[in-house]
Design an enzyme around this catalytic site. Structure first.
Site, PDB file in Angstrom:
ATOM      1  N   TYR A  53       0.857  -1.201   0.000  1.00 11.89           N
ATOM      2  CA  TYR A  53       0.000   0.000   0.000  1.00 11.89           C
ATOM      3  C   TYR A  53       0.892   1.250   0.000  1.00 11.89           C
ATOM      4  CZ  TYR A  53      -3.990  -2.989   1.344  1.00 11.89           C
ATOM      5  OH  TYR A  53      -4.974  -3.945   1.395  1.00 11.89           O
ATOM      6  N   SER A  78     -13.697  -3.713   1.102  1.00 13.11           N
ATOM      7  CA  SER A  78     -14.702  -3.037   0.272  1.00 13.11           C
ATOM      8  C   SER A  78     -16.116  -3.289   0.795  1.00 13.11           C
ATOM      9  CB  SER A  78     -14.589  -3.502  -1.193  1.00 13.11           C
ATOM     10  OG  SER A  78     -15.213  -2.593  -2.059  1.00 13.11           O
ATOM     11  N   PRO A  79     -16.338  -3.131   2.113  1.00 15.22           N
ATOM     12  CA  PRO A  79     -17.647  -3.439   2.710  1.00 15.22           C
ATOM     13  C   PRO A  79     -18.746  -2.452   2.322  1.00 15.22           C
ATOM     14  CG  PRO A  79     -16.274  -2.368   4.334  1.00 15.22           C
ATOM     15  CD  PRO A  79     -15.394  -2.605   3.127  1.00 15.22           C
ATOM     16  N   GLN A 118     -17.123   0.306  -2.597  1.00 15.48           N
ATOM     17  CA  GLN A 118     -16.496   1.515  -3.177  1.00 15.48           C
ATOM     18  C   GLN A 118     -17.378   2.755  -3.025  1.00 15.48           C
ATOM     19  OE1 GLN A 118     -13.235   1.552  -4.508  1.00 15.48           O
ATOM     20  NE2 GLN A 118     -13.204  -0.473  -3.584  1.00 15.48           N
ATOM     21  N   GLY A 119     -18.219   2.763  -2.009  1.00  7.71           N
ATOM     22  CA  GLY A 119     -19.062   3.925  -1.744  1.00  7.71           C
ATOM     23  C   GLY A 119     -20.492   3.794  -2.221  1.00  7.71           C
ATOM     24  N   LEU A 147     -22.781   1.864  -1.219  1.00  6.78           N
ATOM     25  CA  LEU A 147     -23.709   1.645  -0.114  1.00  6.78           C
ATOM     26  C   LEU A 147     -23.843   2.852   0.809  1.00  6.78           C
ATOM     27  CD1 LEU A 147     -22.664  -2.033   0.485  1.00  6.78           C
ATOM     28  CD2 LEU A 147     -25.023  -1.292   0.084  1.00  6.78           C
ATOM     29  N   THR A 148     -23.147   3.938   0.488  1.00  2.25           N
ATOM     30  CA  THR A 148     -23.294   5.148   1.305  1.00  2.25           C
ATOM     31  C   THR A 148     -24.528   5.955   0.911  1.00  2.25           C
ATOM     32  OG1 THR A 148     -21.992   6.527  -0.197  1.00  2.25           O
ATOM     33  CG2 THR A 148     -20.781   5.340   1.533  1.00  2.25           C
ATOM     34  N   GLY A 149     -25.043   5.700  -0.302  1.00  2.00           N
ATOM     35  CA  GLY A 149     -26.169   6.499  -0.790  1.00  2.00           C
ATOM     36  C   GLY A 149     -25.720   7.770  -1.486  1.00  2.00           C
ATOM     37  N   LYS A 150     -24.389   7.960  -1.562  1.00  4.61           N
ATOM     38  CA  LYS A 150     -23.842   9.175  -2.171  1.00  4.61           C
ATOM     39  C   LYS A 150     -24.083   9.210  -3.676  1.00  4.61           C
ATOM     40  CE  LYS A 150     -19.279  11.230  -3.079  1.00  4.61           C
ATOM     41  NZ  LYS A 150     -17.821  11.109  -2.807  1.00  4.61           N
TER      42      LYS A 150
END
Length: 314
Positions: free
Chosen positions: A60, A206-207, A210-211, A213-216
């Site tokens: 990383y 990646s729970p 990649q975003g 599931l944030t609703g963004k």
């Protein structure tokens, strides 16, 4: 809430912070959208909220993620637990390469011992799985590593690693794999069932998909998607339209519990049992948001409704 990694292993929080983006400007925009100060604030916010388990890897940021973690730990008086990973590159063909890589990781992290050391990919090239697992067991006996794990291993590969370690009296602690409401393949390919059978904890990377599931991200905002996400069909207008009903359900449940959609999605993973979500955090706000997945629980009915709503991703 905590989880013990193997009967004699370390006890860690039921949520960890993934640090792939820390110091990485190849895949992420480190140095542009966020910097070292943002990451240090993320580290402090997570630690203050009780999320004291950080997952990194030698690759990383080409070691920068470990270096940053080491600096942040030195500047913070809260004890934290570190998981890092060894990458089995083709020219690493002996057990000594594992010893040398761990030594370098510990130096960057400025510690003498870590909670978890993992094999990053199921490649073995010339070294072979047996030698890899022997090298990990040696490090447990030396005391530099408290528990050992693998990453991206199939059910069969995990079973083999478990057996090779067992021959040395060392349990396999974790398998780090992709797992979220929108990535549920481990439930049908044998990985989750095998992990439960063997007593192996799943570290879910990646729970938050990649975003997604944030609703963004919404169908209306699909044209504003940037970076690598533009290449992912899930972030296209049609992809976002497909997930809209699930996002609406997450928002509905979140309002009921006074939580965000992301916190609901993370809590669903925790509810699966012996699963530790690994969301990333590039600033203090994201770290605080992640910690809001702890300290409460979805009802069994809500867990089942989300299960039914996302079965297409199994």
């Amino acid at each position: 809430m905590t989880i013990q990694l193997t009967p004699q292993g370390p006890t860690v929080p039921a949520l960890a912070i993934g640090t792939w983006a820390w110091g990485d400007n190849l895949f992420w925009s480190y140095g542009k959208d966020y910097d070292k100060t943002d990451l240090q604030q993320a580290f402090q916010a997570a630690a203050e909220a009780g999320v004291t388990f950080f997952d990194t890897a030698e690759v990383y940021g080409l070691g920068e993620s470990e270096r940053l973690l080491g600096q942040f730990m030195k500047a913070n008086d809260r004890p934290v637990q570190i998981a890092t990973k060894y990458f089995p590159l083709p020219w690493r063909f002996s057990a000594q390469s594992v010893t040398d890589a761990l030594t370098a990781s510990l130096k960057r992290l400025q510690v003498e011992q870590i909670a978890l050391y993992q094999i990053h990919q199921p490649f073995d090239f010339l070294i072979g799985q047996k030698n890899l697992m022997q090298a990990l067991a040696d490090e447990v006996q030396r005391g530099r590593v408290l528990s050992v794990g693998v990453s991206n291993y199939s059910a069969e590969q995990m079973r083999q690693a478990h057996q090779l370690l067992a021959e040395r009296g060392v349990p396999l602690a974790v398998n780090q794999v992709r797992y979220s409401l929108f990535a549920r393949k481990i439930e049908t390919n044998g990985i989750l069932a095998t992990a439960k059978q063997l007593g192996v904890t799943i570290l879910a990377y990646s729970p938050l998909a990649q975003g997604l599931l944030t609703g963004k991200y919404t169908p209306e905002s699909s044209t504003q998607v940037v970076g690598a996400r533009r290449l992912d069909p899930q972030f296209s207008r049609s992809g976002l339209e497909k997930i809209a009903p699930t996002i609406a359900l997450l928002k509905q449940m979140g309002e009921h519990h006074q939580r965000t959609p992301a916190q609901v999605a993370l809590n669903w993973l925790i509810a699966q049992g012996n699963v530790i979500p690994l969301p990333g955090a590039k600033n203090a706000n994201q770290a605080t948001q992640n910690s809001g997945a702890l300290g409460w629980s979805l009802t069994s009915e809500e867990v089942m409704r989300l299960d039914e709503a996302t079965r297409a991703w199994r």
